[in-house]
Design a protein around this motif. Sequence first.
Motif, PDB file in Angstrom:
ATOM      1  N   SER A   6      32.333  53.202  38.042  1.00  0.00           N
ATOM      2  CA  SER A   6      32.152  54.289  37.074  1.00  0.00           C
ATOM      3  C   SER A   6      31.983  53.751  35.659  1.00  0.00           C
ATOM      4  N   ALA A   7      32.850  52.800  35.263  1.00  0.00           N
ATOM      5  CA  ALA A   7      32.744  52.230  33.915  1.00  0.00           C
ATOM      6  C   ALA A   7      31.452  51.445  33.756  1.00  0.00           C
ATOM      7  N   ALA A   8      31.078  50.708  34.804  1.00  0.00           N
ATOM      8  CA  ALA A   8      29.841  49.930  34.758  1.00  0.00           C
ATOM      9  C   ALA A   8      28.638  50.839  34.592  1.00  0.00           C
ATOM     10  N   ASN A   9      28.620  51.940  35.318  1.00  0.00           N
ATOM     11  CA  ASN A   9      27.502  52.879  35.207  1.00  0.00           C
ATOM     12  C   ASN A   9      27.390  53.449  33.805  1.00  0.00           C
ATOM     13  N   ASN A  10      28.517  53.752  33.197  1.00  0.00           N
ATOM     14  CA  ASN A  10      28.503  54.288  31.831  1.00  0.00           C
ATOM     15  C   ASN A  10      27.957  53.260  30.838  1.00  0.00           C
ATOM     16  N   LEU A  11      28.327  51.990  31.033  1.00  0.00           N
ATOM     17  CA  LEU A  11      27.901  50.945  30.109  1.00  0.00           C
ATOM     18  C   LEU A  11      26.412  50.670  30.225  1.00  0.00           C
ATOM     19  N   ILE A  12      25.938  50.422  31.436  1.00  0.00           N
ATOM     20  CA  ILE A  12      24.541  50.007  31.586  1.00  0.00           C
ATOM     21  C   ILE A  12      23.569  51.163  31.407  1.00  0.00           C
ATOM     22  N   ILE A 316      31.131  43.422  34.431  1.00  0.00           N
ATOM     23  CA  ILE A 316      30.497  44.564  33.761  1.00  0.00           C
ATOM     24  C   ILE A 316      31.504  45.700  33.624  1.00  0.00           C
ATOM     25  N   ASN A 317      32.260  45.930  34.681  1.00  0.00           N
ATOM     26  CA  ASN A 317      33.222  47.031  34.662  1.00  0.00           C
ATOM     27  C   ASN A 317      34.333  46.797  33.639  1.00  0.00           C
ATOM     28  N   ASP A 318      34.692  45.519  33.435  1.00  0.00           N
ATOM     29  CA  ASP A 318      35.770  45.181  32.515  1.00  0.00           C
ATOM     30  C   ASP A 318      35.299  45.024  31.075  1.00  0.00           C
ATOM     31  N   PHE A 319      33.990  45.001  30.879  1.00  0.00           N
ATOM     32  CA  PHE A 319      33.451  44.677  29.541  1.00  0.00           C
ATOM     33  C   PHE A 319      33.803  45.763  28.526  1.00  0.00           C
TER      34      PHE A 319
END
Length: 319
Positions: A6-12, A316-319
């Motif tokens: 979920s966090a990765a999707n929001n970032l990229i 990516i998720n932790d970025f």
Amino acid sequence: MIVDLSAANNLIHKKSLIIVGPTAIGKSTVAVMLAKTFNGEVIGLDSRQIYRNMPIGTAQPSIKERDGVPHHLIGIRSPSEIISAGEYARLVNKIIQNVKSNQNLPIICGGSGLYYRALTQGFFNESSSDEKIRESLNKRLNRDGAEVLLAELNSIDPEYSKVVHPNNHKRILRALEIFEITGKSPSEHFRKQEKNNQREKFLSIYLKTNIDALVPRINHRINKMLANGWLEEVKGLQRLGLKDNTHSMESLGYKYLIQYLKGKKNLNDTIERIKIETRQFARKQIKWFDKEEMDITIDIPEISNEVIFRHILQAINDF
């Protein structure tokens, strides 16, 4: 490793991905895996994979390896053409816009440090040129050879000369031309160039490892390329009329295969020289990317595509 995306999707959703690293580390495979996970399209960042009729020697991902994922800037230019870093960056940016207009994620993938720099930082003005100086340098290249000119570049710009391959005559000549016109080395221009704030548009991921971990993969890749018909590919390029010193024919390994075809080297020595040159190239790539500013660096002690993929997702998720 289970990763919540979920966090990765929001970032990229806000950025484009860039995957860089040395040759044979698995960038292309991982880029496809990421593209299938995030509905992406892969954009090449490679100074040689852009050429047609050279799929084997430049390690272009095959149709099977692309696994249905759209790829851009792979095998689209004539091998008789030359493309600058600045032009390449402009092509990449144009494709990024098209990919995003389709609501897809641009995933830029490759091993060209100079093209990475041009894309993320901009490039100093390449418009300065002098035909007389260029003609004089070309005459010196033909008369004295690339090693003499590279030694001269080393005395002018030791930093830049370390990352320029001896076979890349175009880059050597361009660096010397810039110095003669401006009185400043390429490295000085790089340091003084204005940042164009492009980095914020990207999430850059550097896949890093030591050369010992790459050697078996490099050797396997070269053996596979030869088994898949690399020699026939070189013969085909010669039939197209490409000369030995054409920019594309100066790509990694080609000069040794040309020497073999001319009867100047035996096959075993040729293969060993290609493997040595590729290891040297990988070392230079690592040195280059070690100096670049990256958002995420993933140090990989043991190379496995699946492991690299999971580490990227977590990073990516932790970025």
